[in-house]
Design a protein around this motif. Structure first.
Motif, PDB file in Angstrom:
ATOM      1  N   SER A 138       0.855  -1.184   0.000  1.00 27.34           N
ATOM      2  CA  SER A 138       0.000   0.000   0.000  1.00 27.34           C
ATOM      3  C   SER A 138       0.895   1.240   0.000  1.00 27.34           C
ATOM      4  O   SER A 138       2.092   1.153   0.251  1.00 27.34           O
ATOM      5  CB  SER A 138      -0.888   0.007   1.225  1.00 27.34           C
ATOM      6  N   GLY A 139       0.276   2.394  -0.275  1.00 30.95           N
ATOM      7  CA  GLY A 139       1.041   3.638  -0.337  1.00 30.95           C
ATOM      8  C   GLY A 139       1.794   3.940   0.949  1.00 30.95           C
ATOM      9  O   GLY A 139       2.966   4.287   0.938  1.00 30.95           O
ATOM     10  N   GLY A 140       1.125   3.752   2.077  1.00 30.44           N
ATOM     11  CA  GLY A 140       1.754   4.039   3.362  1.00 30.44           C
ATOM     12  C   GLY A 140       2.934   3.117   3.634  1.00 30.44           C
ATOM     13  O   GLY A 140       3.972   3.548   4.125  1.00 30.44           O
ATOM     14  N   GLN A 143       5.924   4.170   1.489  1.00 26.29           N
ATOM     15  CA  GLN A 143       6.642   5.331   1.979  1.00 26.29           C
ATOM     16  C   GLN A 143       7.506   4.968   3.186  1.00 26.29           C
ATOM     17  O   GLN A 143       8.592   5.508   3.349  1.00 26.29           O
ATOM     18  CB  GLN A 143       5.646   6.447   2.310  1.00 26.29           C
ATOM     19  N   PHE A 164       4.075  12.630   2.450  1.00 24.18           N
ATOM     20  CA  PHE A 164       2.748  12.039   2.609  1.00 24.18           C
ATOM     21  C   PHE A 164       1.772  12.574   1.578  1.00 24.18           C
ATOM     22  O   PHE A 164       0.573  12.352   1.662  1.00 24.18           O
ATOM     23  CB  PHE A 164       2.216  12.311   4.023  1.00 24.18           C
ATOM     24  N   LEU A 167      -0.694  10.179  -0.250  1.00 26.98           N
ATOM     25  CA  LEU A 167      -1.449   9.221   0.562  1.00 26.98           C
ATOM     26  C   LEU A 167      -2.812   9.773   0.930  1.00 26.98           C
ATOM     27  O   LEU A 167      -3.025  10.982   0.930  1.00 26.98           O
ATOM     28  CB  LEU A 167      -0.669   8.923   1.847  1.00 26.98           C
ATOM     29  N   ASP A 168      -3.746   8.893   1.282  1.00 28.13           N
ATOM     30  CA  ASP A 168      -5.058   9.419   1.644  1.00 28.13           C
ATOM     31  C   ASP A 168      -5.055   9.934   3.087  1.00 28.13           C
ATOM     32  O   ASP A 168      -4.152   9.667   3.872  1.00 28.13           O
ATOM     33  CB  ASP A 168      -6.180   8.408   1.377  1.00 28.13           C
ATOM     34  N   VAL A 171      -4.303   7.704   6.392  1.00 31.25           N
ATOM     35  CA  VAL A 171      -2.943   7.177   6.445  1.00 31.25           C
ATOM     36  C   VAL A 171      -1.952   8.313   6.694  1.00 31.25           C
ATOM     37  O   VAL A 171      -0.979   8.169   7.429  1.00 31.25           O
ATOM     38  CB  VAL A 171      -2.605   6.470   5.121  1.00 31.25           C
ATOM     39  N   ARG A 172      -2.238   9.452   6.070  1.00 36.88           N
ATOM     40  CA  ARG A 172      -1.357  10.605   6.201  1.00 36.88           C
ATOM     41  C   ARG A 172      -1.240  11.009   7.676  1.00 36.88           C
ATOM     42  O   ARG A 172      -0.165  11.263   8.174  1.00 36.88           O
ATOM     43  CB  ARG A 172      -1.935  11.746   5.370  1.00 36.88           C
TER      44      ARG A 172
END
Lengths: 349, 320
Positions: A138-140, A143, A164, A167-168, A171-172
């Motif tokens: 996932s994006g998080g 990162q 961030f 990211l949505d 999560v941010r």
């Protein structure tokens, strides 16, 4: 490690991305570069990392000239907005990359590399993903891996470019808090770029507000929010009500009518009055500097947000104010408004 | 402040998503009712063309393909085996045929490996750096595609021929370029130059420079960055370009025909030999060689499909 940037000028064609920027970052600081897109914040970060070169100016890291060295020799950890993980390598190999490309003389042996990567994956709490490929994360997670990869080379400083941004919201928020606690743990001098004021105020020790290639203000989150140095900072950080006023003989006039507030030493001439939405005191009609009719009220959480059409402008100027819920406002009601705290900035152009 | 902005953004999101909701997914009752009577009344699938039209389009495509692609292929193999399998292999093992096969392989090896290097360098320069004249360079790379192969060959005759620009100097030093392997290789390199670069430029542009920047910031040297990051990322695209380059290098007729001189057992490549044998009414031998080229085409096609699938997979990974 300290970073010092002196009189940096960077141009892209005729466009001045950085216009004589100077900045000092202290040891162990977590500094935010905050500004709208095009303000030059990412360019400044890339210059410090050695991914871009300025036309003029100096960059020193720990007193050592950095511009004379390429990016690969600066020992700077860089985290990209879109992660830039190596897509053909596993998570493990991504984190190990910086250790594997070291010159043979100082390169760790395979066992030491494995131990170090394991340690970093533990640090970002993702050791169970080590055999996956970036596309499976996932994006998080990506990162966090990017951060582990940057930390693998034990960088002197850590630079994060909108870490961030992709990211949505949920999560941010989590990653923000996580980054702050991580920074407390490893204490490496860090600069991160963001256009999100909330992120900057929440995470950083100090905030550098930039606009159009210049630094507008440097200060703690509290300072830049409560005492904005310029009209831009006031407008950019937090929501503001902006009214065109005229200052003369120590009096502040809106549309020719004097307001009941002091000029606070503002220079005479056309100016702008900045008030935070929640700094407008509401009173009964006829009791304050400003008067207006409530047009619409939306209530959520502890506050109500009201659109008020100011009487002075014949209803043309509509401002939004935030008021506590203890006094319910009604649409159509006429109320008076008094700025509790405000700033007056001269209009330059 | 944060609470308010979150609330505001979540309400706008809901509003934005509602109208785009897929009708096949469970949707609010009001929407479902709107859809149902429509499909029930007309009883045809509105998402596609009526059946007869679909059938007609597919049939037309099939007929076209059969006449122009499948039939010629069948004819090539039928003619090649018209006197039996033995005659076929005898034709292929003639010294003249073996020499042509060998020359074709040699030329392909030279031109593909050189164009591999040129192509990677050109694509690397174009996609990862900004410099003046970049657009001009891209146009220049495409030039061999827009020039008739015969003209391409003629250029080399004008340059290296006896009356050509370098002709007298070459003759004085007894260097043979025209009507010899170097000339054929040069003409083939020119004609096949765009394949590798063309396959790589869009791929490398799409991948951007971020991974390279990450590698450099992690301490990698230029060469380490190229071999550990750039090359693995483009390997399928590179193979794709090499495959098409090879197919064209082996099959090139026009440009090679002009510079080859048609010296028997020496400068005839397979395509040239096919024509010569055909003109001499040696149909079996001619079609036997042609069948090799046809097989090359078929193999290329299969490998190309596999590579395209691999490339798509790579694309999907980079997309999200």
């Amino acid at each position: 490690m300290t970073i010092e940037v002196k009189n940096i000028v960077k141009k892209f064609g005729d466009f001045a991305a950085l216009d004589n920027v100077s900045l000092k970052v202290g040891d162990g600081e977590l500094l935010a570069l905050l500004g709208p897109s095009g303000s030059g914040k990412t360019t400044l970060l890339r210059i410090i990392a050695g991914l871009d070169w300025p036309e003029a100016g100096e960059v020193t890291i720990d007193g050592e000239d950095a511009l004379g060295r390429g990016a690969s020799e600066r020992h700077v950890g860089f985290v990209f907005q879109h992660y830039a993980l190596f897509r053909h390598m596993t998570v493990f190999e991504n984190v190990a990359f910086g250790l594997r490309v070291q010159p043979r003389a100082i390169r760790k042996d395979e066992k030491a590399i494995r131990a170090r990567v394991k340690e970093l994956l533990d640090l970002v709490q993702l050791d169970w993903l080590s055999d996956r490929f970036p596309s499976q994360l996932s994006g998080g997670q990506r990162q966090r891996i990017a951060l582990a990869r940057a930390l693998a080379i034990e960088p002197r400083i850590l630079l994060l470019d909108e870490p961030f941004g992709a990211l949505d919201a949920k999560v941010r928020k989590e990653l923000r808090q996580w980054l702050r606690s991580l920074h407390q743990e490893i204490h490496v001098t860090s600069i991160f770029v963001t256009h999100d004021q909330e992120e900057a105020l929440e995470v950083a020790n100090r905030v550098v507000v930039m606009d159009k290639g210049r630094i507008e203000q440097i200060g703690t989150p509290g300072e830049v929010y409560d005492n904005p140095a310029t009209a831009f900072v006031h407008g950019f950080i937090g929501e503001s009500i902006v009214l065109p006023v005229d200052v003369s003989d120590g009096a502040v006039r809106l549309g020719g009518r004097p307001l009941n507030i002091a000029a606070n030493g503002a220079a005479p001439g056309a100016s702008k009055l900045f008030v935070r939405r929640h700094d407008m005191q509401i009173g009964p009609a006829g009791g304050g500097s400003l008067e207006g009719a409530v047009r619409r009220v939306r209530s959520f959480g502890p506050i109500q947000r009201a659109e008020v059409a100011l009487a002075d402008s014949e209803g043309k100027t509509v401002i939004e104010i935030d008021a506590p819920r203890d006094r319910e406002l009604q649409a159509g009601e006429v109320i008076s408004l008094e700025p509790r705290r405000y700033r007056i900035f001269a209009v330059h152009d | 402040m944060s609470l308010q902005s979150n609330l505001a953004s979540s309400t706008t999101q809901v509003r934005a998503y509602a109208p785009t909701a897929d009708l096949n997914v469970v949707s609010p009752p009001s929407q479902r009712e709107k859809v149902r009577p429509h499909t029930a009344a007309s009883k045809r699938d509105l998402r596609t063309e009526p059946r007869p039209i679909r059938f007609l389009i597919v049939a037309l495509a099939l007929i076209f393909l059969t006449v122009f692609v499948v039939l010629p292929l069948v004819v090539v193999f039928a003619s090649a085996f018209s006197r039996g399998v033995t005659a076929y292999f005898v034709a292929l093992t003639e010294p003249e045929a073996l020499s042509a096969i060998w020359l074709t392989l040699l030329i392909a090896a030279i031109s593909v490996s050189l164009n591999l290097i040129f192509g990677v360098i050109a694509a690397w320069a174009i996609s990862k750096f900004d410099f003046a004249g970049k657009t001009f360079l891209i146009t220049l790379i495409d030039l061999p595609f827009s020039v008739s192969p015969v003209i391409s060959g003629l250029v080399f005759v004008l340059l290296f021929g006896a009356q050509g620009f370098f002709g007298p100097w070459l003759q004085a030093h007894n260097i043979h370029i025209l009507f010899a392997v170097p000339g054929i290789a040069l003409a083939t390199i020119f004609v096949t130059f765009p394949f590798v670069a063309r396959a790589l430029i869009p791929l490398m542009q799409e991948q951007g420079t971020q991974e390279e920047e990450a590698a450099v910031s992690l301490g990698a040297s230029g060469l380490q960055t190229f071999f550990r990051v750039t090359l693995p990322n483009i390997k399928w695209g590179l193979l794709y370009g090499v495959l098409l380059c090879n197919a064209r290098a082996m099959g090139e007729f026009g440009a090679v025909s002009v510079v080859s001189g048609h010296i028997r057992n020496e400068t005839n490549t397979m395509p040239l030999l096919v024509e010569i044998l055909y003109n001499e009414y040696q149909f079996v031998a001619s079609f036997a060689i042609a069948s090799l080229l046809a097989m090359l085409a078929l193999i290329t096609l299969v490998v190309k499909t596999i590579l395209e699938r691999r490339l798509d997979e790579g694309q999907m990974v980079s997309d999200d």
